[in-house]
Design an enzyme around this catalytic site. Structure first.
Site, PDB file in Angstrom:
ATOM      1  N   ASP A 114       1.004  -1.179   0.032  1.00 32.06           N
ATOM      2  CA  ASP A 114       0.098   0.054  -0.174  1.00 32.06           C
ATOM      3  C   ASP A 114       0.767   1.353   0.108  1.00 32.06           C
ATOM      4  O   ASP A 114       1.797   0.899   0.298  1.00 32.06           O
ATOM      5  CB  ASP A 114      -0.728   0.125   1.350  1.00 32.06           C
ATOM      6  CG  ASP A 114      -1.654  -0.886   1.089  1.00 32.06           C
ATOM      7  OD1 ASP A 114      -2.174  -1.274   0.593  1.00 32.06           O
ATOM      8  OD2 ASP A 114      -2.532  -1.528   1.793  1.00 32.06           O
ATOM      9  N   ASP A 130      -6.983  -1.110  -4.780  1.00 33.28           N
ATOM     10  CA  ASP A 130      -8.256  -0.443  -3.737  1.00 33.28           C
ATOM     11  C   ASP A 130      -9.139   0.038  -4.542  1.00 33.28           C
ATOM     12  O   ASP A 130     -10.559  -0.234  -4.217  1.00 33.28           O
ATOM     13  CB  ASP A 130      -7.689  -0.331  -2.754  1.00 33.28           C
ATOM     14  CG  ASP A 130      -7.157  -0.834  -1.706  1.00 33.28           C
ATOM     15  OD1 ASP A 130      -7.299  -2.689  -1.845  1.00 33.28           O
ATOM     16  OD2 ASP A 130      -6.230  -1.184  -1.041  1.00 33.28           O
TER      17      ASP A 130
END
Length: 156
Positions: A114, A130
């Protein structure tokens, strides 16, 4: 949209996701954080071993199996012709790309990379995959709520 074009679109989205994650691992990880819009948005390297807010941490194979089940469901729904418009089909393809992008990370890295962090609110650090999942789900909700017609409705 042809099957070839659908597969190509998903592959291209996954490649973009994986390229950004590769950049994050090789260039962002050593630095940690790069401010983009001070007080609003920054890039922060995070190895996420769970889902949002690190729930179900270290349950790698649960998430891989879940992604595989979602992909099988999407393929089934698309192959049976239950989705009636391009919007619905594109929404599912975007969700598939996001599921695949994060599943690839879990299978090969054992964590999801991330890197996008909102500074102005407390929110989990997230990635391109995402974003695909969230945008795809939002588009599919619009399709299902406002466009999709059940079989009973189409027979009348």
């Amino acid at each position: 949209m042809s099957v070839f074009m659908s597969v190509l679109a998903v592959v291209m989205m996954v490649l973009v996701d994986q390229a950004v994650k590769y950049w994050a691992v090789t260039m962002l990880a050593p630095v940690g954080t790069i401010p983009l819009l001070p007080g609003i948005l920054q890039l922060t390297y995070v190895e996420n071993r769970g889902a949002a807010f690190s729930i179900l941490e270290n349950q790698i194979w649960f998430f891989v199996i879940l992604a595989f089940a979602i992909l099988c469901g999407i393929v089934y729904v698309l192959r049976t012709g239950r989705i009636q418009t391009t919007l619905g089909k594109v929404a599912l393809l975007i969700i598939a790309a996001g599921a695949m992008g994060n599943a690839i990370d879990r299978m090969f890295r054992h964590y999801v990379v991330d890197m996008i962090e909102t500074v102005f609110i407390t929110f989990p650090v997230f990635n391109i995959a995402d974003i695909y999942v969230c945008v795809g789900v939002a588009l599919f909700a619009v399709y299902y709520l406002f466009i999709h017609k059940d079989e009973e409705e189409t027979k009348q």
